[in-house]
Design an enzyme around this catalytic site. Structure first.
Site, mmCIF file in Angstrom:
data_model
loop_
_atom_site.group_PDB
_atom_site.id
_atom_site.type_symbol
_atom_site.label_atom_id
_atom_site.label_comp_id
_atom_site.label_asym_id
_atom_site.label_seq_id
_atom_site.Cartn_x
_atom_site.Cartn_y
_atom_site.Cartn_z
ATOM 1 C CE LYS A 206 10.213 0.931 -8.677
ATOM 2 N NZ LYS A 206 9.044 0.833 -9.558
ATOM 3 C CE1 TYR B 103 8.953 2.341 -5.409
ATOM 4 C CE2 TYR B 103 11.039 3.485 -5.676
ATOM 5 C CZ TYR B 103 9.769 3.200 -6.122
ATOM 6 O OH TYR B 103 9.313 3.775 -7.281
ATOM 7 C CG ASP C 66 -6.687 -4.297 -5.115
ATOM 8 O OD1 ASP C 66 -5.522 -4.290 -5.568
ATOM 9 O OD2 ASP C 66 -6.962 -4.190 -3.909
HETATM 10 N N1 SER Z 1 10.248 8.826 -6.763
HETATM 11 C C1 SER Z 1 10.407 7.551 -6.153
HETATM 12 C C2 SER Z 1 10.310 7.645 -4.695
HETATM 13 O O1 SER Z 1 10.689 8.643 -4.152
HETATM 14 C C3 SER Z 1 11.732 6.949 -6.520
HETATM 15 O O2 SER Z 1 11.563 6.200 -7.671
HETATM 16 O O3 SER Z 1 9.893 6.729 -4.064
#
Ligand code: SER
Length: 349
Positions: free
Chosen positions: A169, A165, A68
């Site tokens: 990033k 997300y 992990d």
């Molecule tokens: N494909 C990814 C997502 O939808 C975006 O980087 O989370």
């Protein structure tokens, strides 16, 4: 004698590794694979087992370590043991999953990232600059204050994501760049569009396109598309994306003018244009649109990318550069997968 290049991959069971591992093997590299699950419990591991059987690579199981990435000492020990020539860190929670639980998203994505980065830093000294390749995403961008998502994101445009997300990033891009400047880690990254291959994705907002292709080859009830017909972001064939990661890793560090590069394949299609592209090859294919909150995440991302710095610095070129070409390749891959798994290939529902 020069030793075989050792490529260490975290997230070996996932959607990106599924295509990266065979490409590394075909280029003569030795992959060492880390995933929190054993291969038979992952999509990538099952695909690798079929690939290894077809290529007569009986040793492949010994490449795999169940680890992990949240286990900091475990990650450090593995990196110290392997002394990788290049490390591909591919493990993360995707955007829709991250939006369900922002705290978990931050803890998981940033801990995985910093564990690998820190372990590589401990190997750095003098000219020894351990190489870390990591996929960023279109999601690093958000809507510009003065416009909608209909803009062509230049490589250095403001990164103002409105998804969690995307926040991880941007933080990871910044941290990786800082470690490259200050702590001897040769960090390199590409911002990827939505990615398509024959692995079932999970938890992403661009998964609506993957679902359409899976549904087009049959075998289950077609799922409704969770964005509307007008939703539009760029997509790329996975083999192009993993070739980009490998080519970026192989470039001369002195030629790189930045640590993070936009890459794209062709103009962003709308969801309906993807449907029509499939229908040209699978007569009768139709999509039912039932947008949910994931449409907002997709709408927050730019619908075009400027990738000229990648072209200029390390020669980035996509091979699959039209929607219909991508559709043809993917449908072939998915049908071959169904026949490898001895499922009955059937036309669209
Ligand atoms: N494909 C990814 C997502 O939808 C975006 O980087 O989370």
């Amino acid at each position: 004698m020069t030793r075989t290049t050792r490529a260490l991959i975290f997230g070996a069971g996932g959607q990106v590794a599924r295509d990266l591992i065979p490409m590394l093997v075909e280029r003569g590299m030795q992959p060492i694979l880390a995933d929190r699950l054993p291969p038979e419990e992952t999509e990538g591991g099952r695909a690798l087992s079929l690939y290894a059987e077809a290529r007569n690579l009986p040793d492949w199981r010994s490449w795999w370590r169940v680890l992990d990435g949240m286990d900091e000492p475990g990650v450090r020990d593995l990196i110290e043991e392997i002394e990788p020539d290049v490390t591909y860190h591919l493990a993360a929670l995707l955007s829709a999953r991250c939006e369900e639980n922002a705290g978990l998203c931050w803890r998981v994505n940033m801990t995985l990232f910093t564990n690998v980065l820190e372990a590589l830093r401990s190997l750095a000294s003098g000219d020894r600059r351990p190489k870390m390749i990591w996929p960023s995403s279109i999601a690093a961008f958000g809507p510009l204050p003065s416009s909608s998502h209909h803009y062509d994101a230049q490589n250095e445009y403001p990164r103002l994501p409105t998804t969690m997300y995307g926040v991880t990033k941007v933080a990871s891009e910044t941290l990786g760049t800082y470690y490259a400047e200050k702590h001897g880690v040769d960090f390199r990254s590409v911002r990827l569009p939505g990615l398509l291959n024959d692995a079932e994705p999970g938890g992403g907002s661009s998964d609506y396109a993957n679902q359409m292709y899976f549904d087009a080859v049959g075998g289950h009830e077609p799922r409704p598309c969770f964005v509307g017909p007008e939703a539009r972001i760029p997509f790329m064939y996975m083999q192009d994306a993993v070739r980009a990661l490998i080519e970026l890793a192989a470039s001369e560090e002195s030629k790189l003018t930045r640590r993070v590069y936009n890459i794209k394949a062709f103009s962003a299609p709308s969801a309906e244009e993807i449907e029509h592209s499939i229908a040209r090859q699978v007569p009768g294919f139709e999509v039912r649109y039932e947008p949910d909150q994931r449409q907002d995440y997709v709408d927050s991302w730019p619908d075009d990318f400027d990738d000229r710095p990648a072209l200029h610095d390390w020669g980035w070129q996509p091979e699959v550069n039209s929607m219909d070409q991508l559709t043809r390749r993917l449908l072939e891959d998915l049908r071959a997968k169904r026949s490898d798994l001895s499922l009955d290939p059937s036309p669209a529902a």
